[in-house]
Every structure is written in structure tokens, then in C-alpha cells.
Design an enzyme around this catalytic site. Structure first.
Site, PDB file in Angstrom:
ATOM      1  N   ALA A  15      23.197 -19.437 -11.847  1.00 56.05           N
ATOM      2  CA  ALA A  15      24.178 -18.434 -12.278  1.00 56.05           C
ATOM      3  C   ALA A  15      25.539 -19.083 -12.510  1.00 56.05           C
ATOM      4  O   ALA A  15      26.239 -18.778 -13.490  1.00 56.05           O
ATOM      5  CB  ALA A  15      24.292 -17.323 -11.235  1.00 56.05           C
ATOM      6  N   ASP A  16      25.932 -19.981 -11.623  1.00 53.69           N
ATOM      7  CA  ASP A  16      27.177 -20.722 -11.813  1.00 53.69           C
ATOM      8  C   ASP A  16      27.129 -21.576 -13.077  1.00 53.69           C
ATOM      9  O   ASP A  16      28.094 -21.637 -13.843  1.00 53.69           O
ATOM     10  CB  ASP A  16      27.425 -21.639 -10.613  1.00 53.69           C
ATOM     11  CG  ASP A  16      27.919 -20.903  -9.390  1.00 53.69           C
ATOM     12  OD1 ASP A  16      28.780 -20.014  -9.536  1.00 53.69           O
ATOM     13  OD2 ASP A  16      27.453 -21.215  -8.284  1.00 53.69           O
ATOM     14  N   ILE A  17      26.008 -22.262 -13.263  1.00 49.29           N
ATOM     15  CA  ILE A  17      25.883 -23.143 -14.427  1.00 49.29           C
ATOM     16  C   ILE A  17      25.924 -22.338 -15.722  1.00 49.29           C
ATOM     17  O   ILE A  17      26.590 -22.724 -16.695  1.00 49.29           O
ATOM     18  CB  ILE A  17      24.582 -23.969 -14.329  1.00 49.29           C
ATOM     19  CG1 ILE A  17      24.648 -24.926 -13.148  1.00 49.29           C
ATOM     20  CG2 ILE A  17      24.331 -24.741 -15.623  1.00 49.29           C
ATOM     21  CD1 ILE A  17      23.320 -25.587 -12.820  1.00 49.29           C
ATOM     22  N   GLY A  70      29.443 -21.289 -16.316  1.00 49.62           N
ATOM     23  CA  GLY A  70      30.244 -22.449 -16.699  1.00 49.62           C
ATOM     24  C   GLY A  70      30.010 -22.877 -18.129  1.00 49.62           C
ATOM     25  O   GLY A  70      30.953 -23.220 -18.856  1.00 49.62           O
ATOM     26  N   ASP A  75      26.224 -17.565  -6.019  1.00 50.03           N
ATOM     27  CA  ASP A  75      25.147 -17.844  -6.971  1.00 50.03           C
ATOM     28  C   ASP A  75      23.844 -17.142  -6.609  1.00 50.03           C
ATOM     29  O   ASP A  75      23.233 -16.475  -7.448  1.00 50.03           O
ATOM     30  CB  ASP A  75      24.915 -19.358  -7.059  1.00 50.03           C
ATOM     31  CG  ASP A  75      23.819 -19.703  -8.043  1.00 50.03           C
ATOM     32  OD1 ASP A  75      24.103 -19.805  -9.246  1.00 50.03           O
ATOM     33  OD2 ASP A  75      22.662 -19.840  -7.601  1.00 50.03           O
TER      34      ASP A  75
END
Length: 402
Positions: free
Chosen positions: A173-175, A178, A146
Site C-alpha cells: 500500500a505504501d509502495i 509512493g 500499510d
């Protein structure tokens, strides 16, 4: 419920998702699907499972990331390097509507679990590949955590103080990846309803976060200069910052137009003449004179307690907020008043969790299922794909399942 109407089912009831997932991006996407009624089968490694299980022990002995992203799922622990373990995944996918994976670049393709391969075999399947930088290009093989993607996407360059760039305090970045994977699944399911075909969905962390960088990107590309880092202030609006109060708190206010400035000047600063002063009357002037503007606001709020300052600003019709720490958010009066907290079961007992942001009046509440222990559902799922107990015992003896 809507009076006089039959309650609606959760929109994803009857949908089965198989996920070979780890960390945050894919688990966060599939948790949204589980909350909306989907059955989510989480495939984990036999040697410790999803490595996010080991990030910390802050949630009553469990990892906070894992508790957040994995409620409502069934866990099966398999060795995918063993053909027998891979065969179990293929059997699970045969009865699934959606498959999601975020393995390292190339790993899913080597196993035959990439979206293109699976959708060619099963046209109704929606199959999602989540990656760091996409399937092609010079960055395709780079490790993508991330913070690294935050840097590559330029987010860190516009976050922080003039002296110090900083990453976001959450895995943004992950969120972002997702949430685009989640919405991509929903879109593909709608298309399948119309055409009978699912199809691949591709999401990269860089693409997702670069999209969220829209304002600074357009500012820099078309205006020639990137927005300056301004801490809690706004690069092009003033006053817009957090100001200390007499009791040690901080209150953030945002003046979005010159009418609000005049109300602030008259009712909070008690300097009505500033509403027409050419040094302050327009936002452009206040930005040029930011230090003087902030000094005026800081002096007015610095003699008040935080609650008193918020009350005064609200009566004046000026947008404002308390600068809360994380524990204060956990006790936020608005979340409490709207009954947004629930308890979810976990291997260490019930833990508080927020209802998901999507509310669907007229139907049942989001399904906030238990957080699974590693391999908690392995035996049940192996039986469900037709394995006899003697076969299951052999797989367990050989270390193929856990």
C-alpha cells in the site's frame, strides 16, 4: 550512451524538492525523484527524525526501510511546532519546485503546509499531499498503516491459502501510493512546462491499492464472486503453481494456453495423449480437474532437481521460474549479469543497492546518492536560506534544529 549523440542530463536535474515525510510512502516517492536527478531536502523531527530510522538495525546498524527509501537526500532536522522551525521550511519551499508531505491527517493544514495553501501562495509549485484514506469521507481521520490499508482494500482477502488470508510480504500500500505520487509529480511538472502552473497533487494509500485490486474487483463486481485464495496457484488457470523438486527446491510453472499444455504433456509429462484428453485439453477442464492436473505435473517434476526441471520446461517452451528466497534474489544471476547492483554511501559505510528500474539510455546513470545521517545538512541548509552562524547557534541552543 548512444553512439554519436551528446549525453543527456538526468531528467530532473535542476528540480528542487522539499519533503516533510516519514515512513515509506512519501520517502519512496521522493527517492525516485532523487534518483532521476532532483535535489531532495528531507525535513525530519529533531527527536529521532523520520521514525523509519528506528524500525530495525538490519542494514549494518541502520534501518533497512530507511536505507531503501532515503538515498540521495539532504537531511535537516527541525521542530515544526516552533515558529522559527516552520519559518525555515517556508524559506526552503520558496525556492523549491516540488513539496511533498505525508503527515497525519490535518497536521499539514494546521501548519499551513497542505498542498492547497502552498499552491495558492506559489502557483508554480507542485505540492503533494499523501494520505491514508483521502482528505474527506468517514475514514479521513483513521490511522493508516500499510497492513491496515491492505485489509481495507481487500488485498488480504485474495492473498493466501483457502484456509488463511495473509498480507503481502512487502508494504504494497505504501509502495503503490509512493509510485502514484512520483508519477503525479512528473505529470504536474509536464503541465507546468506547458502552462506555467504547478498545482496540488493528492494521493491516498486506499485509492492507490484499490486501483491495483482491479482484476479481483472487476471479477467480483461483474462476475458475482471474488477470486478464491489459492496460495501460489492461480484462481482461473491450471496448471499454475509451485511444485517440489527432488533437491528440496520448488519450481513454478504457468501454462497460459492449450498449445503450451500440449507441449508440456508431450515433452515434460511424457504423456502426449493428455493434450487431447477432454479432462485436460482445455484450461477450463484443467481448472475443474485441478487436483489431477497438479498431481501429473508434481509427479513429473518431483523426480528432477530444480535446475534440471527448469531446463526441461524451458526447452519445452513452458513459462517457469525458481521459487527463490530473499538471499537468493540478492545473488540473482540476471541482476548480476546486467550489473544492476551499486554501492551507496551511508553513515555506517557503503551498502549494496539496486539501480532504479527506470533506465534512460543516452544519458547518465541514475544518481544514487548517500543515505543521510539525521540533520547532516542542517547547518548548510540554514546558511543557504540566509541565516548567520549566530542565528543558527541560537536555534540549536533552543532545540529548534538538530
Amino acid at each position: 550512451m548512444i553512439p554519436g549523440m551528446e549525453p543527456l542530463p538526468l531528467p530532473l536535474e535542476g528540480i528542487t524538492v522539499v519533503a516533510v515525510e516519514q515512513a515509506v510512502a512519501a520517502p519512496f516517492a521522493t527517492r525516485q525523484l532523487a534518483d532521476l536527478g532532483a535535489r531532495v531536502i528531507k525535513v525530519e523531527r529533531i527527536d529521532g527524525g523520520d521514525f523509519a530510522r528506528g524500525y530495525d538495525t538490519a542494514a549494518g546498524g541502520l534501518a533497512s526501510h530507511f536505507v531503501w527509501c532515503n538515498r540521495g537526500k539532504e537531511s535537516i532536522a527541525l521542530d515544526l511546532k516552533d515558529p522559527r522551525g516552520l519559518d525555515v521550511v517556508r524559506r526552503l519551499v520558496a525556492d523549491a519546485d516540488v513539496f511533498v508531505q505525508n503527515l497525519a491527517h490535518g497536521a499539514a493544514a494546521r501548519l499551513g503546509l497542505d498542498a492547497a495553501t502552498l499552491c495558492a501562495q506559489r502557483p508554480r509549485l507542485v505540492a503533494v499531499d499523501i494520505s491514508g484514506y483521502g482528505a474527506s469521507g468517514p475514514y479521513a481521520d483513521k490511522r493508516a498503516y500499510d497492513m491496515l490499508v491492505q485489509c481495507e482494500a481487500g488485498l488480504v482477502s485474495v492473498t493466501g491459502t483457502p484456509e488463511l488470508p495473509v498480507k503481502a510480504g512487502i508494504p504494497v500500500a505504501d509502495i503503490a501510493a509512493g509510485m502514484y505520487a512520483f508519477s503525479g509529480v512528473l505529470a504536474a511538472l509536464v503541465r507546468r512546462g506547458a502552462t506555467g502552473r504547478g498545482g496540488p497533487v493528492e494521493v491516498s494509500m486506499l485509492d492507490a491499492l484499490a486501483e491495483w485490486m482491479g482484476h479481483p474487483l472487476h471479477h467480483a463486481m461483474h462476475g458475482g464472486t471474488p477470486p478464491a485464495r489459492t496460495g501460489l496457484a492461480h484462481a482461473v488457470i491450471a496448471p499454475y503453481d509451485a511444485y517440489p523438486t527432488a533437491d528440496g527446491g520448488r519450481v513454478l510453472l504457468s501454462v497460459q494456453n492449450d498449445r503450451e499444455w500440449r507441449r508440456l504433456a508431450e515433452q515434460v509429462l511424457e504423456r502426449p495423449e493428455l493434450g487431447s484428453d477432454p479432462d485436460f485439453a482445455t484450461n477450463a477442464a484443467r481448472v475443474v480437474n485441478r487436483e489431477r492436473t497438479d498431481a501429473l505435473v508434481g509427479k513429473a517434476l518431483g523426480g528432477l532437481g530444480a535446475d534440471e526441471a527448469v531446463g526441461l520446461l524451458e526447452r519445452a517452451g513452458v513459462a517457469c521460474a525458481r521459487l527463490r528466497n530473499v538471499q537468493e534474489v540478492a545473488e540473482h544471476p540476471q541482476l548480476a549479469a546486467r550489473e544492476r547492483w551499486r554501492e551507496v554511501g551511508t553513515p555506517v559505510g557503503p551498502l549494496r543497492a539496486l539501480l532504479p528500474p527506470i533506465t534512460l539510455p543516452g544519458g547518465g546513470e541514475a544518481r544514487m546518492g548517500d543515505v543521510p545521517a539525521l540533520g547532516e545538512h542542517t547547518v548548510a541548509l540554514l546558511r543557504a536560506v540566509g541565516m548567520a552562524d549566530v542565528e543558527i547557534a541560537a536555534l540549536r541552543r533552543d532545540g529548534v534544529v538538530a
